[in-house]
Design a protein around this motif. Structure first.
Motif, PDB file in Angstrom:
ATOM      1  N   LEU A  83       8.471  -1.098  -7.408  1.00 43.44           N
ATOM      2  CA  LEU A  83       7.792  -0.011  -7.125  1.00 43.44           C
ATOM      3  C   LEU A  83       7.715   0.892  -8.350  1.00 43.44           C
ATOM      4  O   LEU A  83       8.559   0.544  -9.347  1.00 43.44           O
ATOM      5  N   TYR A  91       5.838   3.318   1.420  1.00 42.23           N
ATOM      6  CA  TYR A  91       4.890   2.108   1.349  1.00 42.23           C
ATOM      7  C   TYR A  91       5.020   1.381   2.290  1.00 42.23           C
ATOM      8  O   TYR A  91       6.029   1.295   3.204  1.00 42.23           O
ATOM      9  N   THR A 117       0.937  -1.210  -0.010  1.00 43.22           N
ATOM     10  CA  THR A 117      -0.064  -0.072  -0.083  1.00 43.22           C
ATOM     11  C   THR A 117       0.872   1.277   0.003  1.00 43.22           C
ATOM     12  O   THR A 117       1.965   1.264   0.612  1.00 43.22           O
ATOM     13  N   GLY A 118       0.385   2.415  -0.596  1.00 35.95           N
ATOM     14  CA  GLY A 118       1.103   3.681  -0.596  1.00 35.95           C
ATOM     15  C   GLY A 118       0.522   4.357  -2.057  1.00 35.95           C
ATOM     16  O   GLY A 118      -0.252   4.125  -2.520  1.00 35.95           O
ATOM     17  N   ALA A 153       0.475   2.993  -5.457  1.00 38.01           N
ATOM     18  CA  ALA A 153       1.113   1.656  -5.341  1.00 38.01           C
ATOM     19  C   ALA A 153       0.342   0.652  -6.312  1.00 38.01           C
ATOM     20  O   ALA A 153       0.886  -0.643  -6.636  1.00 38.01           O
ATOM     21  N   ALA A 185       7.415   6.603  -7.807  1.00 35.79           N
ATOM     22  CA  ALA A 185       6.991   6.262  -6.588  1.00 35.79           C
ATOM     23  C   ALA A 185       7.679   7.364  -5.734  1.00 35.79           C
ATOM     24  O   ALA A 185       8.883   7.906  -6.067  1.00 35.79           O
ATOM     25  N   SER A 224      -3.554  -0.325  -3.704  1.00 42.97           N
ATOM     26  CA  SER A 224      -2.943  -1.402  -3.091  1.00 42.97           C
ATOM     27  C   SER A 224      -2.835  -2.368  -4.146  1.00 42.97           C
ATOM     28  O   SER A 224      -3.562  -2.729  -4.898  1.00 42.97           O
TER      29      SER A 224
END
Length: 187
Positions: A102, A110, A65-66, A69, A106, A83
């Motif tokens: 990633l 995360y 998650t992030g 993502a 990014a 996510s």
């Protein structure tokens, strides 16, 4: 009477052992990241994150998650949400590893969470270091945009300000000299 005392002591020892052993048995399979609770990887980079202490052959779901993502992947599985996740089986030693890639854009942090069906979950923070330099405004050259004052442009202001100060000083001296001359002539 002596028999009762021995039985009571034995019962107390067994109860104390049960109190202290029960949490240890319940936590026999407490998932943990291998190598620490955080890793650093560059934008667009790939890192393998391993976990241990799952039950042997347990089904483990890894969820990343992030920010953005969904553009990343966990073991090459992509989804169109914030996510992404995949499911793997832990090996006979209770170990499982996820390969995380990633997205190229990014930023920030995360979180990769490995959740076992029985053992519980453990998380690792994946940090993306700040890029050296920016995107350079319009050119995208990787340099920071120019901000602040330009010393070459200020040169004209310094010369002009100096000339005004010199002119003001000259006027002040001339008027003082004239006052003194007028005062001497009147006396």
């Amino acid at each position: 009477m002596k028999n009762r005392l021995i039985k009571a002591a034995a019962a107390s020892a067994i109860a104390a052992a049960a109190v202290f052993a029960a949490p240890a048995i319940a936590n026999a399979y407490t998932p943990a990241p291998v190598g620490g609770s955080s890793v650093t990887v560059t934008a667009g980079g790939t890192v393998t994150v391993a976990f241990n202490n799952f039950e042997p052959n347990e089904t483990v779901t890894g969820t990343l998650t992030g920010e953005n993502a969904a553009a990343g992947s966990v073991a090459f599985v992509k989804f169109a949400v914030t996510s992404t996740s995949t499911t793997k089986a832990a090996n006979a030693a209770g170990e499982v590893a996820f390969q995380v890639t990633l997205p190229a854009n990014a930023t920030g942090e995360y979180t990769l969470t490995a959740a076992g069906a029985v053992s519980g979950a453990s998380s690792v923070t994946i940090a993306v270091p700040a890029a050296a330099g920016g995107t350079g405004g319009t050119g995208g050259s990787g340099t920071l945009p120019a901000t602040g004052g330009d010393n070459a442009a200020l040169l004209g202001l310094w010369i002009g300000g100096g000339a005004l100060a010199l002119a003001g000083g000259s006027i002040a001296v001339a008027s003082t000299v004239r006052r003194h001359r007028n005062a001497e002539a009147a006396a």
